[in-house]
Write a protein that holds these residues in place. Structure first.
Motif, PDB file in Angstrom:
ATOM      1  N   PHE A 130       0.830  -1.204   0.000  1.00  0.00           N
ATOM      2  CA  PHE A 130       0.000   0.000   0.000  1.00  0.00           C
ATOM      3  C   PHE A 130       0.866   1.257   0.000  1.00  0.00           C
ATOM      4  CE2 PHE A 130      -3.540  -2.718   1.532  1.00  0.00           C
ATOM      5  CZ  PHE A 130      -4.532  -2.254   0.689  1.00  0.00           C
ATOM      6  N   SER A 131       1.944   1.220   0.756  1.00  0.00           N
ATOM      7  CA  SER A 131       2.826   2.386   0.823  1.00  0.00           C
ATOM      8  C   SER A 131       3.538   2.606  -0.507  1.00  0.00           C
ATOM      9  CB  SER A 131       3.843   2.200   1.950  1.00  0.00           C
ATOM     10  OG  SER A 131       4.428   3.424   2.318  1.00  0.00           O
ATOM     11  N   LEU A 132       3.899   1.528  -1.196  1.00  0.00           N
ATOM     12  CA  LEU A 132       4.513   1.655  -2.520  1.00  0.00           C
ATOM     13  C   LEU A 132       3.519   2.201  -3.540  1.00  0.00           C
ATOM     14  CD1 LEU A 132       6.732  -1.554  -2.786  1.00  0.00           C
ATOM     15  CD2 LEU A 132       7.481   0.825  -2.544  1.00  0.00           C
ATOM     16  N   PHE A 133       2.243   1.913  -3.331  1.00  0.00           N
ATOM     17  CA  PHE A 133       1.214   2.526  -4.177  1.00  0.00           C
ATOM     18  C   PHE A 133       1.272   4.050  -4.031  1.00  0.00           C
ATOM     19  CE2 PHE A 133      -3.067   4.415  -4.181  1.00  0.00           C
ATOM     20  CZ  PHE A 133      -3.420   4.219  -5.513  1.00  0.00           C
ATOM     21  N   ASN A 134       1.351   4.507  -2.781  1.00  0.00           N
ATOM     22  CA  ASN A 134       1.512   5.947  -2.540  1.00  0.00           C
ATOM     23  C   ASN A 134       2.803   6.463  -3.158  1.00  0.00           C
ATOM     24  OD1 ASN A 134      -0.874   6.174  -1.057  1.00  0.00           O
ATOM     25  ND2 ASN A 134       0.152   5.822   0.900  1.00  0.00           N
ATOM     26  N   GLY A 135       3.874   5.699  -2.960  1.00  0.00           N
ATOM     27  CA  GLY A 135       5.173   6.108  -3.473  1.00  0.00           C
ATOM     28  C   GLY A 135       5.214   6.195  -4.987  1.00  0.00           C
ATOM     29  N   THR A 136       4.506   5.297  -5.648  1.00  0.00           N
ATOM     30  CA  THR A 136       4.460   5.323  -7.120  1.00  0.00           C
ATOM     31  C   THR A 136       3.764   6.580  -7.621  1.00  0.00           C
ATOM     32  OG1 THR A 136       4.416   2.897  -7.201  1.00  0.00           O
ATOM     33  CG2 THR A 136       3.679   4.083  -9.168  1.00  0.00           C
ATOM     34  N   LEU A 137       2.677   6.955  -6.959  1.00  0.00           N
ATOM     35  CA  LEU A 137       1.977   8.181  -7.350  1.00  0.00           C
ATOM     36  C   LEU A 137       2.891   9.401  -7.193  1.00  0.00           C
ATOM     37  CD1 LEU A 137      -1.552   7.633  -5.730  1.00  0.00           C
ATOM     38  CD2 LEU A 137      -0.899   7.313  -8.115  1.00  0.00           C
ATOM     39  N   VAL A 138       3.714   9.372  -6.143  1.00  0.00           N
ATOM     40  CA  VAL A 138       4.589  10.516  -5.875  1.00  0.00           C
ATOM     41  C   VAL A 138       5.819  10.502  -6.768  1.00  0.00           C
ATOM     42  CG1 VAL A 138       6.041  11.630  -4.133  1.00  0.00           C
ATOM     43  CG2 VAL A 138       3.790  10.723  -3.494  1.00  0.00           C
ATOM     44  N   ALA A 139       6.514   9.344  -6.821  1.00  0.00           N
ATOM     45  CA  ALA A 139       7.807   9.280  -7.509  1.00  0.00           C
ATOM     46  C   ALA A 139       7.677   9.163  -9.018  1.00  0.00           C
ATOM     47  CB  ALA A 139       8.613   8.094  -6.965  1.00  0.00           C
ATOM     48  N   VAL A 140       6.695   8.415  -9.486  1.00  0.00           N
ATOM     49  CA  VAL A 140       6.560   8.156 -10.922  1.00  0.00           C
ATOM     50  C   VAL A 140       5.627   9.171 -11.583  1.00  0.00           C
ATOM     51  CG1 VAL A 140       5.885   6.479 -12.677  1.00  0.00           C
ATOM     52  CG2 VAL A 140       7.041   5.695 -10.590  1.00  0.00           C
ATOM     53  N   PHE A 141       4.462   9.397 -10.957  1.00  0.00           N
ATOM     54  CA  PHE A 141       3.468  10.281 -11.563  1.00  0.00           C
ATOM     55  C   PHE A 141       3.592  11.734 -11.095  1.00  0.00           C
ATOM     56  CE2 PHE A 141       1.652   6.026 -11.906  1.00  0.00           C
ATOM     57  CZ  PHE A 141       1.235   6.007 -13.223  1.00  0.00           C
ATOM     58  N   LYS A 142       4.575  11.990 -10.220  1.00  0.00           N
ATOM     59  CA  LYS A 142       4.905  13.355  -9.797  1.00  0.00           C
ATOM     60  C   LYS A 142       3.737  14.075  -9.115  1.00  0.00           C
ATOM     61  CE  LYS A 142       8.772  12.683 -12.019  1.00  0.00           C
ATOM     62  NZ  LYS A 142      10.020  12.348 -11.293  1.00  0.00           N
ATOM     63  N   ILE A 143       2.924  13.330  -8.384  1.00  0.00           N
ATOM     64  CA  ILE A 143       1.818  13.936  -7.648  1.00  0.00           C
ATOM     65  C   ILE A 143       2.321  14.383  -6.281  1.00  0.00           C
ATOM     66  CG2 ILE A 143      -0.488  13.543  -6.685  1.00  0.00           C
ATOM     67  CD1 ILE A 143      -0.914  11.421  -8.827  1.00  0.00           C
ATOM     68  N   GLN A 144       1.876  15.540  -5.837  1.00  0.00           N
ATOM     69  CA  GLN A 144       2.300  16.053  -4.539  1.00  0.00           C
ATOM     70  C   GLN A 144       1.941  15.034  -3.447  1.00  0.00           C
ATOM     71  OE1 GLN A 144       1.117  17.364  -1.513  1.00  0.00           O
ATOM     72  NE2 GLN A 144       3.087  18.339  -1.039  1.00  0.00           N
ATOM     73  N   PRO A 145       2.857  14.721  -2.527  1.00  0.00           N
ATOM     74  CA  PRO A 145       2.644  13.634  -1.554  1.00  0.00           C
ATOM     75  C   PRO A 145       1.340  13.718  -0.776  1.00  0.00           C
ATOM     76  CG  PRO A 145       4.921  14.350  -1.477  1.00  0.00           C
ATOM     77  CD  PRO A 145       4.221  15.299  -2.397  1.00  0.00           C
ATOM     78  N   MET A 146       0.984  14.892  -0.285  1.00  0.00           N
ATOM     79  CA  MET A 146      -0.229  15.001   0.521  1.00  0.00           C
ATOM     80  C   MET A 146      -1.471  14.698  -0.312  1.00  0.00           C
ATOM     81  SD  MET A 146      -1.261  18.031   3.192  1.00  0.00           S
ATOM     82  CE  MET A 146       0.241  17.700   4.137  1.00  0.00           C
TER      83      MET A 146
END
Length: 371
Positions: A130-146
């Motif tokens: 689940f955390s890697l799902f969040n990380g993928t959105l942030v690191a790969v898709f460049k979405i702001q973490p919050m």
């Protein structure tokens, strides 16, 4: 020699100035409690319902209560440093972890140490995914973490309910999980405190024998420079989120074992995401990423819990506690500003280091002449 001593004093301030805020808050709260009620510091050995000795006292309660928050703040610090933003789904992810831990234990007829380890590993695996799902959105898709973690923040407790398939969460009776939440028989130090110590030692060893700290800080400060130096920015961000996932698993397991009995999904690890962010901020770490100090976040977590328990001891109504915490946050924001930091640094350089130089060399810093 004079310039060297001045430079050493100033560099000492720069190196440790980040810890000034959490150390000051802890010192002021401890002093306040000492003046308010000296018995606040009393520590005794008592016996619990299972007739096992356990350390007891207000300070011990504060240290134990901060266990989950300390572990979460460590993982939150890495994500903040690498990504320049915060994961607001750690409370929901901790609830998923607690549910998964209980669900796996129900698969066994008898529960021992081996079964507990299997459940913990399965829990870590789920939370990391689940955390890697969040990380993928942030690191790969460049979405702001919050924004990226808002998805799991919104639906995480529903996912926990789907995993549990029951209205209330509770762990099957066994002799091991009560030990995780209380004490090891014959050893009075609370088990959550021991788990925090083990986690802290593991992180200290990781930072000592790997370049994780350097790479994380480099990515947080300047991703372009990090890429030019051969650092995989995406991998570092994913690693930070994976570590936070493990931290969420450990914190969730400790929390549900401490509570024991039945608990609803909506009441487990409530507001821990905000507490973890505040602990990182109190620790003097920049919420915009870059350089960080884990010990600062740890002290920040203890400072937060000490403040909360102090207000409870003063019998402040629960509806008013958040207002007092808001005052602390306001002061924290002010003292964390660059203007205030520059003023303190200038004061240190001009007066503290200067006075030391004048005493050792006989120079009057106000006139520049020999005293």
């Amino acid at each position: 020699m004079k310039k060297q001593s001045e430079a050493q004093g100033y560099s000492f301030f720069q190196k440790h100035s980040q810890l000034l805020i959490p150390v000051t808050i802890l010192a002021l709260l401890l002093l306040f409690n000492l003046l308010r009620d000296s018995s606040y510091f009393n520590i005794a050995i008592r016996f619990n319902n299972d007739n096992n000795p356990v350390l007891a006292g207000n300070l011990i309660s504060t240290i134990v209560d901060a266990s989950e928050l300390v572990i979460l703040s460590i993982g939150m610090t890495l994500v903040t440093a690498a990504c320049g933003g915060q994961d607001i789904s750690v409370g929901a992810l901790g609830t998923i972890a607690a549910t998964m831990f209980a669900k796996v234990l129900y698969l066994f007829d008898e529960i021992g140490v081996a079964q507990i380890l299997v459940a913990l590993l399965a829990t870590c695996g789920v939370t990391v995914l689940f955390s890697l799902f969040n990380g993928t959105l942030v690191a790969v898709f460049k979405i702001q973490p919050m924004i990226a973690t808002l998805i799991l923040f919104t639906c995480g407790r529903s996912i926990a309910y789907w995993i549990g398939q029951i209205a209330n969460l509770f762990i099957p009776e066994n002799p091991i999980t009560p030990i995780i939440g209380t004490v090891i028989p014959g050893f009075p130090v609370p088990t959550p405190v021991l788990i925090v110590a083990v986690v802290g030692i593991l992180f200290a060893l990781v930072f000592k024998f790997t370049n994780l700290r350097l790479y994380t800080q480099t990515v947080g400060i300047n991703q372009g420079a990090a890429r030019l130096n051969g650092i995989n920015c995406v991998a570092i961000k994913l690693i930070s989120f994976a570590i936070l996932g493990v931290c969420c698993a450990i914190a969730g397991v400790i929390n549900v074992c401490r509570i024991g009995g039945k608990v609803t999904y909506n009441s487990l690890m409530v507001d821990f995401e905000m507490k973890a962010i505040l602990a990182v901020a109190i620790g003097g770490n920049s919420l915009g990423g870059g350089k960080f100090r884990i010990i600062g976040s740890v002290l920040g977590a203890y400072a937060y819990c000490l403040l909360f328990n102090t207000l409870i001891a003063m019998k402040v109504p629960s509806t008013h506690i958040t207002a007092y915490q808001a005052v602390v946050i306001f002061l924290l924001v002010i003292f964390s500003s660059d203007q205030v930091k520059e003023t303190i640094a200038k004061f240190w350089k001009t007066w503290i280091v200067g006075k030391f130089r004048s005493k050792t060399t006989g120079t009057d810093i106000s006139s520049g002449k020999e005293a």
